[in-house]
Design a protein around this motif. Structure first.
Motif, PDB file in Angstrom:
ATOM      1  N   PHE A 247       0.846  -1.192   0.000  1.00 54.84           N
ATOM      2  CA  PHE A 247       0.000   0.000   0.000  1.00 54.84           C
ATOM      3  C   PHE A 247       0.887   1.250   0.000  1.00 54.84           C
ATOM      4  N   THR A 248       0.343   2.357  -0.531  1.00 56.30           N
ATOM      5  CA  THR A 248       1.050   3.641  -0.469  1.00 56.30           C
ATOM      6  C   THR A 248       0.075   4.728  -0.024  1.00 56.30           C
ATOM      7  N   ILE A 249       0.645   5.761   0.615  1.00 59.10           N
ATOM      8  CA  ILE A 249      -0.104   6.976   0.904  1.00 59.10           C
ATOM      9  C   ILE A 249       0.831   8.154   0.623  1.00 59.10           C
ATOM     10  N   THR A 250       0.317   9.135  -0.157  1.00 58.79           N
ATOM     11  CA  THR A 250       1.139  10.251  -0.644  1.00 58.79           C
ATOM     12  C   THR A 250       0.480  11.569  -0.277  1.00 58.79           C
ATOM     13  N   GLY A 251       1.291  12.506   0.222  1.00 61.12           N
ATOM     14  CA  GLY A 251       0.776  13.833   0.567  1.00 61.12           C
ATOM     15  C   GLY A 251       1.908  14.831   0.702  1.00 61.12           C
ATOM     16  N   PHE A 252       1.546  16.029   1.198  1.00 61.74           N
ATOM     17  CA  PHE A 252       2.501  17.126   1.347  1.00 61.74           C
ATOM     18  C   PHE A 252       2.883  17.308   2.811  1.00 61.74           C
TER      19      PHE A 252
END
Length: 294
Positions: A247-252
């Motif tokens: 799984f991946t989670i991407t943000g700033f």
């Protein structure tokens, strides 16, 4: 006194007939008749030429007949058997296509090992495993983009590393281990989570139940990576390969929401998902290669 002509009638002189006499003369003129002699010589030469020409023609005919007889005699057996006069073998005598096909002895070489077999079940997937093994080094390069590596975590409590509906899904799916790692570049952070199962079937079943809008991995901060995706809108993905679901989670890192226009953030998430897949596949390739060399 006059004398009459002596002897009988004049003889028929032929210069080419033996014992013939010259024409009779009155004895007053003993000069030979040169004109008659020349005419007779010409007649003789014509006869000789005719004889030579006729004889040469007959000789040519005779030689041609002899050659023809020799050819017929040499090919007599072929003509009698119905073979072509040229001496070439008939179509039935020519070898068929099967005669030109080489035959090979059976080989006992074993089929190549499938790398995926070594990551599809815990019985074969016995190589050392850990977050630092799966994600080595201090940075990651994908194409021309370099991501700096942050914190890592390795736990057997799969629920503690996830949120939303994912903890329940992992528990019901018999997740045995969960590894996390984070990467950052230019204020964009990505956390990758890898869940481990005993079989490929269990990993696929979990992947099929995940809703990426609410079943997500918890972001991991530390070692140069600030907190992110704690309250902001972020992008998440899920997939599986072998006995692994990832799984991946991407943000700033500045806390702002991610939108569809943030192509650099989308690329970062895709890069990390692709790298995770490659690392799992390499794990299978390494174990297959080692097994083949035993």
């Amino acid at each position: 006194m006059s004398y009459g002509q002596q002897g009988g009638p004049p003889s028929q002189w032929d210069p080419w007939k033996p014992h013939s006499q010259q024409p009779w003369s009155d004895g007053t003129d003993q000069t030979p008749d040169w004109a008659a002699l020349a005419e007779a010589s010409e007649t003789r030469n014509k006869r000789r030429r005719l004889l030579f020409i006729g004889g040469g023609a007959l000789a040519t005919v005779a030689i041609g007949a002899a050659v023809a007889v020799a050819v017929v005699s040499a090919n007599g057996d072929n003509s009698a058997s119905g073979s072509p006069a040229s001496g070439l073998p008939s179509t039935a005598d020519l070898p068929g296509e099967s005669a030109a096909v080489p035959s090979f002895a059976p080989t006992s070489a074993p089929p190549p090992l499938d790398p995926k077999d070594f990551i599809s079940g815990k019985d074969k997937d016995t190589a050392p495993l850990g977050a630092q093994i799966l994600f080595p080094g201090t940075q990651l390069t994908m194409g021309e983009t370099v991501y700096k590596k942050g914190a890592t975590e390795d736990t057997k409590n799969c629920s503690a590393a996830t949120k939303g509906g994912l903890p329940k899904i992992l528990t019901e799916g018999d997740c045995t281990r969960f590894m996390r790692v984070s990467y950052v570049k230019d204020g964009i952070a990505v956390t990758v989570g890898v869940a481990v199962f005993d079989t490929e079937a269990k990993a696929q079943k979990v992947k099929g139940k995940v809703d990426t809008k609410k079943d997500i991995v918890r972001s991991l901060s530390g070692k140069g990576v600030k907190d992110f995706c704690t309250s902001a809108v972020c992008r998440s993905t899920s997939n599986s390969y072998g006995r692994y679901a990832y799984f991946t989670i991407t943000g700033f890192t500045n806390g702002r929401d991610m939108t569809d226009k943030d192509t650099a953030a989308f690329k970062a998430g895709d890069d990390l998902a692709e790298f995770t897949f490659r690392q799992i596949r390499r794990r299978g390739e390494a174990q297959a290669s080692a097994a083949a060399g035993e």
